[in-house]
Design a protein around this motif. Sequence first.
Motif, short mmCIF file in Angstrom:
data_model
loop_
_atom_site.label_atom_id
_atom_site.label_comp_id
_atom_site.label_asym_id
_atom_site.label_seq_id
_atom_site.Cartn_x
_atom_site.Cartn_y
_atom_site.Cartn_z
N LEU A 2 7.08 -2.62 -58.87
CA LEU A 2 7.50 -3.84 -58.17
C LEU A 2 7.23 -3.72 -56.68
O LEU A 2 6.73 -4.65 -56.05
N THR A 55 4.96 -2.21 -55.14
CA THR A 55 3.57 -2.32 -54.72
C THR A 55 3.12 -3.78 -54.68
O THR A 55 2.03 -4.09 -54.21
N ARG A 56 3.94 -4.67 -55.22
CA ARG A 56 3.51 -6.06 -55.35
C ARG A 56 4.22 -7.00 -54.38
O ARG A 56 4.11 -8.20 -54.51
N VAL A 57 5.00 -6.45 -53.49
CA VAL A 57 5.71 -7.31 -52.54
C VAL A 57 5.30 -6.93 -51.12
O VAL A 57 4.72 -5.87 -50.90
N ARG A 58 5.62 -7.84 -50.17
CA ARG A 58 5.27 -7.55 -48.79
C ARG A 58 6.20 -6.49 -48.22
O ARG A 58 7.25 -6.19 -48.77
N ALA A 95 10.19 -6.88 -47.90
CA ALA A 95 10.97 -6.78 -49.13
C ALA A 95 11.04 -5.32 -49.59
O ALA A 95 12.09 -4.84 -50.01
N ARG A 96 9.91 -4.64 -49.47
CA ARG A 96 9.87 -3.24 -49.89
C ARG A 96 10.81 -2.40 -49.03
O ARG A 96 11.56 -1.57 -49.53
N SER A 134 -2.78 -4.89 -52.91
CA SER A 134 -1.99 -3.86 -53.55
C SER A 134 -2.88 -3.14 -54.55
O SER A 134 -3.85 -3.71 -55.03
N PRO A 135 -2.59 -1.87 -54.87
CA PRO A 135 -3.43 -1.11 -55.78
C PRO A 135 -3.52 -1.77 -57.15
O PRO A 135 -4.47 -1.54 -57.88
N LEU A 136 -2.54 -2.55 -57.48
CA LEU A 136 -2.57 -3.16 -58.80
C LEU A 136 -3.39 -4.45 -58.80
O LEU A 136 -3.40 -5.19 -59.76
N LYS A 178 -4.32 -8.01 -58.40
CA LYS A 178 -3.85 -9.39 -58.22
C LYS A 178 -2.38 -9.43 -57.86
O LYS A 178 -1.64 -8.50 -58.06
N ARG A 179 -1.96 -10.55 -57.28
CA ARG A 179 -0.53 -10.66 -56.95
C ARG A 179 -0.02 -12.06 -57.23
O ARG A 179 0.34 -12.80 -56.32
N ARG A 232 4.08 -13.73 -56.20
CA ARG A 232 4.65 -12.74 -55.29
C ARG A 232 6.04 -13.14 -54.84
O ARG A 232 6.91 -12.30 -54.63
N ALA A 248 8.47 -11.95 -57.34
CA ALA A 248 8.63 -10.50 -57.21
C ALA A 248 9.52 -10.17 -56.02
O ALA A 248 10.39 -9.29 -56.10
N GLU A 249 9.32 -10.90 -54.92
CA GLU A 249 10.14 -10.60 -53.73
C GLU A 249 11.58 -11.03 -53.94
O GLU A 249 12.51 -10.37 -53.47
N THR A 289 13.11 -8.34 -55.93
CA THR A 289 13.29 -7.16 -55.08
C THR A 289 14.56 -7.28 -54.24
O THR A 289 15.35 -6.34 -54.15
N VAL A 290 14.74 -8.45 -53.62
CA VAL A 290 15.92 -8.65 -52.77
C VAL A 290 17.19 -8.53 -53.60
O VAL A 290 18.16 -7.88 -53.20
#
Lengths: 302, 285
Positions: A104, A106-109, A112-113, B3-5, B7-8, B11, B14-15, B18-19
């Motif tokens: 996860l 690696t996929r956010v700015r 957020a990380r 990102s290494p993976l 495509k995004r 996002r 995902a953010e 993450t939060v």
Amino acid sequence: MSQQVVRTRFRRGDGRVAYAYLAPALLVLAGLLGYPIYQLVLISLFDYGQEQVSGGAALEFLGLGNYRALLSDSQFWTVLAQTVGFAAVCVLGTLLVGTALAVLSTRVRTWARTLLFLAALGAWATPAVAGSTIWLFLFDANFGFVNEVLGTTGFSWTYDRWIAFGLVAAQVIWCSFPFVMVTLYAGIKAIPVEVVEAAALDGASTWRTARSVILPLLRPLLLIVTIQSIIWDFKVFTQIYVMTNGGGIAGRNLVLNVYAYQQAFAASQYGMGAAIGVVMTALLLLITFGYLRALRRTGEEL
Amino acid sequence: MTSPLGKRPGRTVAEGVTVLVAAVVAFPLYWMVLTALKPSAEVISAEPRPWTFAPTLDSFTRALTVQSFGRYFLNSVVIALIVVALSLLISFLAATALTRFRFRSRTTLLIMLLVVQMVPVEALTVPLFFLMRSVGDTVPAFGLNHLGSLVLVHLAFGLPFAIWMLRGFVAAVPVELEEAATLDGASRFRFLWQVLFPLVAPGLVATSVLSFIHAWNDFLFAKTFIISAAENQTLPLALQVFVKPDQNDWGAIMAGSTLMTIPVLVFFLFVQRRLVSGLAGAVKG
């Protein structure tokens, strides 16, 4: 002066210097790890109780007596099963959460990380005793915030054996996933962008790239974090001791480590405590080596 | 930045996740600090609220004065710092020997280091208890009920991993550098301390953080070794004095937990970058 000469001069007396450098480490390790390991095995062969420790009563050699008593004790088998199950849940949970969050991140700015890493570092840094007490208070029957949110005021999270184990496992995962996450994130970041791009050019899907390109490259790291997690979670002491108040009501939340401690220092059966310690050590070594061998069989270089 | 993976898509989702995860992970720590700052009545309220309008330092005062928390804090600091200093020195020397020198039994030693790391040190409480008891008969400062006993065990337990970790960093320093230093007339000793030591600094930092945390967090050995000398108790055990059968003083417990967590947290934040590269380095080595 030719290279050859330098190298020769360089090596003369290497052995002696090397041992001089190693001496302090070897001394400490021999005295405080090697000797205690030997003593652990030795004590486990004796009837070593309170009378022998303080009263100077004669030591009685039991041979494998402690082990025989242990193996025929049903509580031991329960505790053993609980230890393995508890460790398995913790290891799986830690790896799942850690890997998922590494991907996860690696996929956010960056912002957020950074937020996630700060929170994870906080959980990681919290000493086990403090972490356990915080969780205990969050889940307190009467004053806990969780019961307030769920509307279950008065519900005890530490009374039922399995709920208590689940709570402790959650706490263990909370403080151990950051290690997995940070390590794997660093590993993913270290993969050259070109490798991933090449896979994309060859028409590989994201999933395919993750499975066939990134995963194999991460395998050595995954190996390390898995072994570390097994070693840590198999011998959790503080969380169980603090959160279930020394192993739960009537010892039903005991794991091997706490069991050994209780036998030795609460029941003053030092011989028995040592025997449990030996069993635990043997099991841990077996698990780790078994795991390493299984990996090697799948063609993994160590 | 890709990102290494690759495509995004999604996002933002995902953010958002993450939060949310960050908030959940940080919540226990927020609750700890909040509880430490709440007035007593709010702490043991049947309707706990995730905020307080009357923050107070009462709980901290209680933690620091009632049970001589300061003394325990100092004990923990002393133990952790001595362990860090000694294990840095010893593991640096050992790691150098194991990477820069070829000698017989080198491989054997490396394997032994790996195996020793898998021994659950907790299983050694019984023999170590008796060992420290005998040590105390001759050198009281290193015996039971004294801080020295804890320094000794944490030093020993941290060493295998510290050596293993530093090995990768020492190995990363090119051999040519040592040859150049030798050509320039530097003695082994000078090379060791003036060239190699500064070059492996990131590894040393990562190693010391781990040794510090190990010693600082220890509960089991402090509980086993410091039996009757209350003045030599360490922080993790000091927390337990506020746990009472009838009514836990949660405010003081959380204040104590906060005081105990802050040094580690600061340490962690300070070195987090190096810690990550350190772990990665240890893995690659």
